[in-house]
Scaffold this motif. Structure first.
Motif, PDB file in Angstrom:
ATOM      1  N   ASP A  22      33.192  31.638  31.949  1.00  6.57           N
ATOM      2  CA  ASP A  22      32.169  32.417  31.241  1.00  6.57           C
ATOM      3  C   ASP A  22      31.479  33.416  32.171  1.00  6.57           C
ATOM      4  O   ASP A  22      31.198  34.558  31.779  1.00  6.57           O
ATOM      5  CB  ASP A  22      31.131  31.484  30.613  1.00  6.57           C
ATOM      6  N   VAL A  23      31.191  32.986  33.397  1.00  4.93           N
ATOM      7  CA  VAL A  23      30.570  33.901  34.358  1.00  4.93           C
ATOM      8  C   VAL A  23      31.553  34.996  34.769  1.00  4.93           C
ATOM      9  O   VAL A  23      31.179  36.173  34.874  1.00  4.93           O
ATOM     10  CB  VAL A  23      30.054  33.131  35.595  1.00  4.93           C
ATOM     11  N   LEU A  24      32.815  34.624  34.980  1.00  2.00           N
ATOM     12  CA  LEU A  24      33.814  35.615  35.372  1.00  2.00           C
ATOM     13  C   LEU A  24      33.981  36.706  34.307  1.00  2.00           C
ATOM     14  O   LEU A  24      34.326  37.847  34.625  1.00  2.00           O
ATOM     15  CB  LEU A  24      35.157  34.932  35.636  1.00  2.00           C
ATOM     16  N   LYS A  25      33.707  36.356  33.068  1.00  2.00           N
ATOM     17  CA  LYS A  25      33.812  37.316  31.974  1.00  2.00           C
ATOM     18  C   LYS A  25      32.499  38.066  31.724  1.00  2.00           C
ATOM     19  O   LYS A  25      32.447  38.951  30.872  1.00  2.00           O
ATOM     20  CB  LYS A  25      34.244  36.601  30.693  1.00  2.00           C
ATOM     21  N   SER A  26      31.454  37.685  32.456  1.00  2.00           N
ATOM     22  CA  SER A  26      30.136  38.287  32.235  1.00  2.00           C
ATOM     23  C   SER A  26      29.962  39.535  33.092  1.00  2.00           C
ATOM     24  O   SER A  26      30.845  39.919  33.868  1.00  2.00           O
ATOM     25  CB  SER A  26      29.039  37.271  32.566  1.00  2.00           C
ATOM     26  N   SER A  27      28.790  40.139  32.973  1.00  2.00           N
ATOM     27  CA  SER A  27      28.509  41.369  33.727  1.00  2.00           C
ATOM     28  C   SER A  27      28.053  41.108  35.154  1.00  2.00           C
ATOM     29  O   SER A  27      28.026  42.025  35.973  1.00  2.00           O
ATOM     30  CB  SER A  27      27.441  42.185  32.995  1.00  2.00           C
ATOM     31  N   HIS A  28      27.659  39.848  35.473  1.00  2.00           N
ATOM     32  CA  HIS A  28      27.125  39.542  36.803  1.00  2.00           C
ATOM     33  C   HIS A  28      27.887  38.372  37.425  1.00  2.00           C
ATOM     34  O   HIS A  28      27.896  37.258  36.877  1.00  2.00           O
ATOM     35  CB  HIS A  28      25.641  39.175  36.718  1.00  2.00           C
ATOM     36  N   LEU A  29      28.505  38.623  38.555  1.00  2.00           N
ATOM     37  CA  LEU A  29      29.124  37.547  39.327  1.00  2.00           C
ATOM     38  C   LEU A  29      28.161  37.003  40.375  1.00  2.00           C
ATOM     39  O   LEU A  29      28.399  35.945  40.959  1.00  2.00           O
ATOM     40  CB  LEU A  29      30.406  38.034  40.010  1.00  2.00           C
ATOM     41  N   THR A  30      27.094  37.734  40.651  1.00  6.75           N
ATOM     42  CA  THR A  30      26.078  37.285  41.597  1.00  6.75           C
ATOM     43  C   THR A  30      24.732  37.896  41.206  1.00  6.75           C
ATOM     44  O   THR A  30      24.690  38.916  40.512  1.00  6.75           O
ATOM     45  CB  THR A  30      26.452  37.663  43.046  1.00  6.75           C
ATOM     46  N   GLY A  57      22.603  36.992  39.053  1.00  8.39           N
ATOM     47  CA  GLY A  57      22.403  37.059  37.608  1.00  8.39           C
ATOM     48  C   GLY A  57      21.657  35.854  37.060  1.00  8.39           C
ATOM     49  O   GLY A  57      20.994  35.118  37.811  1.00  8.39           O
ATOM     50  N   GLN A  58      21.800  35.628  35.765  1.00  9.06           N
ATOM     51  CA  GLN A  58      21.037  34.588  35.089  1.00  9.06           C
ATOM     52  C   GLN A  58      21.504  33.178  35.424  1.00  9.06           C
ATOM     53  O   GLN A  58      20.739  32.218  35.268  1.00  9.06           O
ATOM     54  CB  GLN A  58      21.099  34.811  33.576  1.00  9.06           C
ATOM     55  N   ALA A  59      22.750  33.028  35.866  1.00  6.51           N
ATOM     56  CA  ALA A  59      23.249  31.687  36.203  1.00  6.51           C
ATOM     57  C   ALA A  59      22.466  31.077  37.354  1.00  6.51           C
ATOM     58  O   ALA A  59      22.261  29.852  37.396  1.00  6.51           O
ATOM     59  CB  ALA A  59      24.733  31.742  36.544  1.00  6.51           C
ATOM     60  N   ILE A  60      22.024  31.909  38.286  1.00  3.48           N
ATOM     61  CA  ILE A  60      21.207  31.430  39.409  1.00  3.48           C
ATOM     62  C   ILE A  60      19.895  30.860  38.891  1.00  3.48           C
ATOM     63  O   ILE A  60      19.495  29.738  39.235  1.00  3.48           O
ATOM     64  CB  ILE A  60      20.923  32.568  40.412  1.00  3.48           C
ATOM     65  N   GLU A  61      19.221  31.637  38.060  1.00  2.28           N
ATOM     66  CA  GLU A  61      17.929  31.198  37.519  1.00  2.28           C
ATOM     67  C   GLU A  61      18.074  29.910  36.715  1.00  2.28           C
ATOM     68  O   GLU A  61      17.244  29.010  36.824  1.00  2.28           O
ATOM     69  CB  GLU A  61      17.339  32.304  36.638  1.00  2.28           C
ATOM     70  N   LYS A  62      19.150  29.816  35.913  1.00  2.00           N
ATOM     71  CA  LYS A  62      19.365  28.596  35.119  1.00  2.00           C
ATOM     72  C   LYS A  62      19.579  27.384  36.009  1.00  2.00           C
ATOM     73  O   LYS A  62      18.996  26.313  35.779  1.00  2.00           O
ATOM     74  CB  LYS A  62      20.568  28.763  34.195  1.00  2.00           C
ATOM     75  N   ARG A  91      22.536  34.060  49.898  1.00  2.00           N
ATOM     76  CA  ARG A  91      22.504  33.884  48.460  1.00  2.00           C
ATOM     77  C   ARG A  91      23.721  33.114  47.944  1.00  2.00           C
ATOM     78  O   ARG A  91      24.835  33.272  48.438  1.00  2.00           O
ATOM     79  CB  ARG A  91      22.445  35.241  47.752  1.00  2.00           C
ATOM     80  N   MET A  92      23.499  32.326  46.904  1.00  2.00           N
ATOM     81  CA  MET A  92      24.569  31.705  46.132  1.00  2.00           C
ATOM     82  C   MET A  92      25.045  32.697  45.080  1.00  2.00           C
ATOM     83  O   MET A  92      24.272  33.517  44.584  1.00  2.00           O
ATOM     84  CB  MET A  92      24.047  30.426  45.452  1.00  2.00           C
ATOM     85  N   GLN A 105      29.255  30.129  41.618  1.00  2.00           N
ATOM     86  CA  GLN A 105      28.888  28.817  42.166  1.00  2.00           C
ATOM     87  C   GLN A 105      27.794  28.160  41.331  1.00  2.00           C
ATOM     88  O   GLN A 105      27.844  26.953  41.055  1.00  2.00           O
ATOM     89  CB  GLN A 105      28.399  28.979  43.604  1.00  2.00           C
ATOM     90  N   ALA A 106      26.797  28.946  40.946  1.00  2.00           N
ATOM     91  CA  ALA A 106      25.660  28.391  40.197  1.00  2.00           C
ATOM     92  C   ALA A 106      26.095  27.839  38.844  1.00  2.00           C
ATOM     93  O   ALA A 106      25.600  26.805  38.395  1.00  2.00           O
ATOM     94  CB  ALA A 106      24.585  29.454  40.020  1.00  2.00           C
ATOM     95  N   ALA A 107      27.019  28.520  38.185  1.00  2.00           N
ATOM     96  CA  ALA A 107      27.496  28.045  36.895  1.00  2.00           C
ATOM     97  C   ALA A 107      28.209  26.707  37.036  1.00  2.00           C
ATOM     98  O   ALA A 107      28.016  25.783  36.226  1.00  2.00           O
ATOM     99  CB  ALA A 107      28.436  29.078  36.279  1.00  2.00           C
ATOM    100  N   LEU A 108      29.023  26.588  38.083  1.00  2.00           N
ATOM    101  CA  LEU A 108      29.699  25.313  38.336  1.00  2.00           C
ATOM    102  C   LEU A 108      28.678  24.233  38.674  1.00  2.00           C
ATOM    103  O   LEU A 108      28.748  23.108  38.162  1.00  2.00           O
ATOM    104  CB  LEU A 108      30.713  25.464  39.472  1.00  2.00           C
ATOM    105  N   GLY A 109      27.704  24.573  39.513  1.00  2.00           N
ATOM    106  CA  GLY A 109      26.685  23.596  39.892  1.00  2.00           C
ATOM    107  C   GLY A 109      25.873  23.113  38.711  1.00  2.00           C
ATOM    108  O   GLY A 109      25.599  21.912  38.575  1.00  2.00           O
ATOM    109  N   ALA A 110      25.478  24.028  37.834  1.00  2.00           N
ATOM    110  CA  ALA A 110      24.688  23.641  36.664  1.00  2.00           C
ATOM    111  C   ALA A 110      25.484  22.751  35.728  1.00  2.00           C
ATOM    112  O   ALA A 110      24.953  21.789  35.144  1.00  2.00           O
ATOM    113  CB  ALA A 110      24.210  24.896  35.934  1.00  2.00           C
ATOM    114  N   SER A 111      26.761  23.053  35.569  1.00  2.00           N
ATOM    115  CA  SER A 111      27.622  22.218  34.724  1.00  2.00           C
ATOM    116  C   SER A 111      27.787  20.829  35.328  1.00  2.00           C
ATOM    117  O   SER A 111      27.727  19.816  34.616  1.00  2.00           O
ATOM    118  CB  SER A 111      28.981  22.898  34.545  1.00  2.00           C
ATOM    119  N   GLN A 112      27.992  20.773  36.631  1.00  2.00           N
ATOM    120  CA  GLN A 112      28.115  19.479  37.320  1.00  2.00           C
ATOM    121  C   GLN A 112      26.825  18.668  37.215  1.00  2.00           C
ATOM    122  O   GLN A 112      26.850  17.445  37.077  1.00  2.00           O
ATOM    123  CB  GLN A 112      28.448  19.722  38.791  1.00  2.00           C
TER     124      GLN A 112
END
Length: 400
Positions: free
Chosen positions: A19-27, A29-34, A244-245, A249-256
């Motif tokens: 999902d992140v790879l298909k998004s507009s931000h690979l770094t 972005g919102q995945a970090i904040e989440k 910075r992460m 990475q953040a998306a994987l971490g949040a899922s884990q």
């Protein structure tokens, strides 16, 4: 090979990364904040800041606590070298506190004695970095009381311990520390590939951590020294780094992180099974503190009867049998770099005894009972007095 530790990746984890790879931000972005918000909610802290790895998080923690040249930082000699290196990066002087060899963690009694001696010569530490070895929490209440009496800050190197508790509080809540550090390396409790985090209840420390991890640059109007010149405007207000992460990475971490309780429960189940299988043998596990629910990143056993050659033989033959035993850790003060700083063998005898007696057995959520039975059976057979057997990967034991 039965690995001593390994990641456990689900389809949900994979989809989160896609999902992140298909998004507009690979770094950035919102995945970090989440991920940061999820960490604060899970660990019951006020703030979380994620980093490229736990080493960078430790370095930034020292900088945020204003560690400077010739300040003194103490830590445990039983840890990976990053727990001490982070202070040296800041130009500080490093020293160690001996451990309780049965827990591998900093001994509160040894710490008390060292503080009394240091106060007499005006060489108290500015920061103490405690290490929760194997996921077992240190005696934080006792250490916290000493910090108030002697005026030092506390960083918890909890690289092994996310998901564990101390006196009913989650590790990472920072009840007894200024900053808590987690690691998300693939062999840890949860993973983001590489990655780390620093948690704190201090707004000012959280602000410093954010600045230091990203070049010391900010667009925050409350931090700018002059009025902004426009939406593009930023200032570098201190010397920082690129720690910075990424959002991947953040998306994987949040899922884990969603599976944290499941992972810790399974690790404890396997650890308890090891306890039962080894009961009555010459091997005994590290002893968690009474008020600690360990995250059991590692399962470390000790044998006070074997000599150095026995340990080497058994280690080698376990590896030959397809069992990736390990040793955590060689005391930091015995590393050549640290010996060049003046440390020597005999400085921290409990740590050295712990090292000679300890071995890490495989432990991760995917470990099967069949594999666990084979690990213990092999260990006990190879450890029989006078034994010199080779255990083959077929699980058969034959005489040489």
């Amino acid at each position: 090979m039965i690995q001593y530790g390994k990641q456990n990746i689900s389809e949900n984890d994979i989809q989160a990364v896609i999902d992140v790879l298909k998004s507009s931000h690979l770094t950035q972005g919102q995945a970090i904040e989440k991920f940061e918000q999820d960490l604060t909610k899970t660990c019951q802290s006020q703030y979380a800041r994620v980093f490229s790895n736990a080493t960078s998080a430790l370095h930034c923690a020292c900088l945020a606590l204003d560690i400077q040249k010739n300040d003194s930082v103490w830590t445990s000699p039983i840890s990976f070298v990053a727990s001490a290196n982070c202070a040296l990066y800041c130009g500080a002087k490093i020293d160690f506190v001996d451990v309780d060899h049965l827990t591998g963690n900093i001994c509160a009694t040894a710490l008390t004695e060292k503080l009394i001696a240091a106060k007499k010569i005006n060489k108290l530490p500015k920061v103490l970095i405690v290490v929760h070895l194997a996921g077992h929490c240190c005696d934080m209440e006792a250490i916290y009381k000493l910090s108030k009496a002697y005026g030092f800050s506390i960083v918890e190197d909890a690289s092994h311990a996310i998901g564990g508790t101390y006196k009913g509080k989650l590790i990472g809540s920072c009840q007894y520390s200024d900053i808590t550090i987690f690691s998300f390396h693939p062999v840890k409790i949860i993973t983001s590939g590489e990655g780390g985090a620093a948690l704190t209840n201090s707004k000012s420390l959280a602000t410093k951590l954010s600045l230091i991890r990203s070049h010391g640059v900010t667009q925050d109007p409350n931090l700018l020294t002059t009025k902004s010149e426009g939406p593009w405007y930023y200032q570098q207000i201190l010397l920082g780094y690129n720690y910075r992460m990424t959002d991947i990475q953040a998306a994987l971490g949040a899922s884990q992180l969603e599976k944290l309780d499941e992972f810790v429960s399974q690790r404890n189940k396997l650890a308890n099974r090891y306890h039962s299988l080894l009961r009555g043998s010459m091997f005994h596990p590290l002893t968690p503190y009474n008020d600690c629910l360990s995250a059991y990143h590692l399962y470390i056993v000790q044998n006070s009867y074997w000599c150095k050659n026995d340990k080497l033989r058994i280690f080698t033959q376990m590896r030959e049998a397809g069992i990736q035993v390990h040793v955590h850790y060689i005391p930091i003060h015995l590393q050549p770099y640290y010996q060049n700083l003046g440390f020597k063998q005999g400085d921290f005898p409990n740590a050295e005894r712990y090292y000679q007696e300890s071995m890490t057995l495989p432990l991760h959520p995917a470990l099967s009972e069949h594999q666990q039975n084979f690990i213990v059976k092999t260990l006990l057979e190879l450890s029989e007095p006078g034994n010199n057997k080779t255990v083959h990967k077929t699980n058969k034991v034959t005489k040489k």
